[in-house]
Design a protein around this motif. Structure first.
Motif, mmCIF file in Angstrom:
data_model
loop_
_atom_site.group_PDB
_atom_site.id
_atom_site.type_symbol
_atom_site.label_atom_id
_atom_site.label_comp_id
_atom_site.label_asym_id
_atom_site.label_seq_id
_atom_site.Cartn_x
_atom_site.Cartn_y
_atom_site.Cartn_z
ATOM 1 N N LEU A 55 -0.378 -5.763 0.610
ATOM 2 C CA LEU A 55 0.486 -4.810 -0.094
ATOM 3 C C LEU A 55 -0.214 -3.470 -0.290
ATOM 4 C CD1 LEU A 55 2.224 -7.141 -2.695
ATOM 5 C CD2 LEU A 55 2.946 -6.525 -0.384
ATOM 6 N N SER A 56 -0.866 -3.001 0.754
ATOM 7 C CA SER A 56 -1.477 -1.675 0.778
ATOM 8 C C SER A 56 -1.697 -1.329 2.249
ATOM 9 C CB SER A 56 -2.797 -1.645 -0.001
ATOM 10 O OG SER A 56 -3.734 -2.540 0.563
ATOM 11 N N ASN A 57 -2.270 -0.174 2.500
ATOM 12 C CA ASN A 57 -2.449 0.282 3.878
ATOM 13 C C ASN A 57 -3.673 1.182 3.937
ATOM 14 O OD1 ASN A 57 -2.041 0.910 6.580
ATOM 15 N ND2 ASN A 57 -0.576 2.543 6.134
ATOM 16 N N TYR A 79 7.554 -2.945 5.052
ATOM 17 C CA TYR A 79 8.552 -3.770 4.374
ATOM 18 C C TYR A 79 9.976 -3.479 4.844
ATOM 19 C CZ TYR A 79 10.008 0.195 1.532
ATOM 20 O OH TYR A 79 10.499 1.393 1.113
ATOM 21 N N ASP A 80 10.240 -2.251 5.333
ATOM 22 C CA ASP A 80 11.582 -1.888 5.788
ATOM 23 C C ASP A 80 11.827 -2.246 7.247
ATOM 24 O OD1 ASP A 80 9.947 -0.050 7.001
ATOM 25 O OD2 ASP A 80 10.958 1.728 6.211
ATOM 26 N N GLY A 99 1.553 6.133 7.611
ATOM 27 C CA GLY A 99 2.348 6.369 6.418
ATOM 28 C C GLY A 99 3.010 5.136 5.842
ATOM 29 N N SER A 100 2.756 3.964 6.414
ATOM 30 C CA SER A 100 3.381 2.738 5.919
ATOM 31 C C SER A 100 2.898 2.403 4.513
ATOM 32 C CB SER A 100 3.092 1.568 6.856
ATOM 33 O OG SER A 100 3.678 1.765 8.120
ATOM 34 N N ARG A 101 3.763 1.795 3.736
ATOM 35 C CA ARG A 101 3.410 1.393 2.368
ATOM 36 C C ARG A 101 2.607 0.096 2.371
ATOM 37 N NH1 ARG A 101 7.855 0.454 -2.511
ATOM 38 N NH2 ARG A 101 6.409 -0.355 -4.088
ATOM 39 N N VAL A 110 9.541 -13.067 6.864
ATOM 40 C CA VAL A 110 8.488 -12.544 6.002
ATOM 41 C C VAL A 110 8.927 -11.234 5.368
ATOM 42 C CG1 VAL A 110 6.125 -11.674 5.939
ATOM 43 C CG2 VAL A 110 6.661 -13.729 7.253
ATOM 44 N N ARG A 111 9.572 -10.385 6.141
ATOM 45 C CA ARG A 111 10.073 -9.119 5.581
ATOM 46 C C ARG A 111 11.068 -9.387 4.447
ATOM 47 N NH1 ARG A 111 13.797 -5.254 5.389
ATOM 48 N NH2 ARG A 111 15.387 -6.621 6.252
#
Length: 298
Positions: free
Chosen positions: A243-245, A267-268, A275-277, A290-291
């Protein structure tokens, strides 16, 4: 490494079809890499990793005090030494290519080519005498990894990927392991966040874990995001969730996953990028399940 340390070089250069030094077969070879062919860059990267791996193995007996970087976030003197050694080695072998290290060397978002390093991914594991720690090094061109190494010196395993040429473990080609669905899947989950922003991120983390515990075969927390991704590439895991990048944590590993047939996404559902969350990776059959779990947990 042991005598196997030289095997990935020969295997990847020979069996993966990487050209001889100085030859160019695609736009990634030149000029972004300052005139160095990727074969030469791979050799330089492996030599640098060899130095860092020796320091990591020797450093188990000389860890010293943990160096605080914030709330429950630490480095060791060994992290700092490995980063300095690898940076110096790469600077000598590939002058002109910038360097970004987790422990403060360099700058992010450098145009063109750059090296990205996590000197020890899994520092707490290393400090507590667990072998589940790794050195992660990637070469990035305009935001995309084209060469990646995740080395686990205490396990005797070196994972290597080159853009378009596959992923390898100690010289042998690796591929992800497909499963019919989540009930047959082993899912790796990264550590809980510490420090600023941890409360909200860990809320999502806990909610996702609850859903994965109900729906997957097993959940694993190795304590090294780079190893999570490498193990997915090798078929030991079927999906991973971070849950980070952070570039030093994931850049080499995401290339391994892609070259082994997996998918790395946000996640989207968009393809993973700078730039991904979140950093989510899975075999193709598990991308949507999983998404869905991550979105439901948010």
């Amino acid at each position: 490494m042991t005598s196997d340390a030289s095997r990935p070089i020969a295997a990847v250069l020979g069996r993966a079809g990487i050209p001889d030094v100085g030859r160019s077969v695609d736009p990634l070879e030149r000029p972004a890499t300052c005139g160095f062919g990727l074969a030469r860059l791979l050799l330089a990267a492996e030599r640098a990793i060899d130095i860092g791996a020796a320091t990591l193995r020797h450093g188990r007996a000389h860890i010293g005090a943990l160096i605080s970087k914030g709330d429950r976030d630490f480095a060791t003197d060994v992290d700092l030494r490995i980063e300095a050694e690898i940076k110096a080695c790469l600077a000598g072998a590939t002058p002109g290519i910038p360097f970004l290290g987790e422990e403060g060397s360099g700058e992010q978002d450098v145009p063109g080519a750059s090296w990205v390093l996590d000197p020890i991914d899994g520092t707490i594991n290393f400090a507590r005498d667990s072998p589940l720690c790794s050195i992660s090094l990637a070469l990035v061109i305009d935001g995309q990894p084209v060469l990646g190494i995740v080395d686990a010196p205490l396990l005797g395993e070196r994972f290597i990927a080159r853009h378009g040429k596959g992923a390898y473990l100690n010289g042998a080609r690796i591929l992800v392991s497909e499963v019919p669905g989540l009930r047959e899947a082993i899912v790796g989950v990264a550590d809980f966040k510490v420090g600023v922003g941890s409360e909200e991120e860990n809320r999502v983390h806990l909610a996702a874990l609850g859903r994965l515990a109900r729906e997957s075969l097993r959940v694993r927390m190795l304590g090294s995001a780079a190893l999570d991704l490498a193990w997915l590439a090798a078929g030991r895991l079927n999906a991973t969730l971070m849950l980070s990048n952070l570039p030093w944590d994931v850049t080499a590993g995401l290339l391994l996953v892609r070259e082994a047939g997996g998918i790395v996404f946000d996640y989207d559902g968009s393809s993973h990028g700078a730039g991904s969350r979140y950093t989510i990776a899975a075999v193709p059959s598990l991308v949507e399940p999983v998404r869905r779990i991550v979105v439901e947990a948010m």
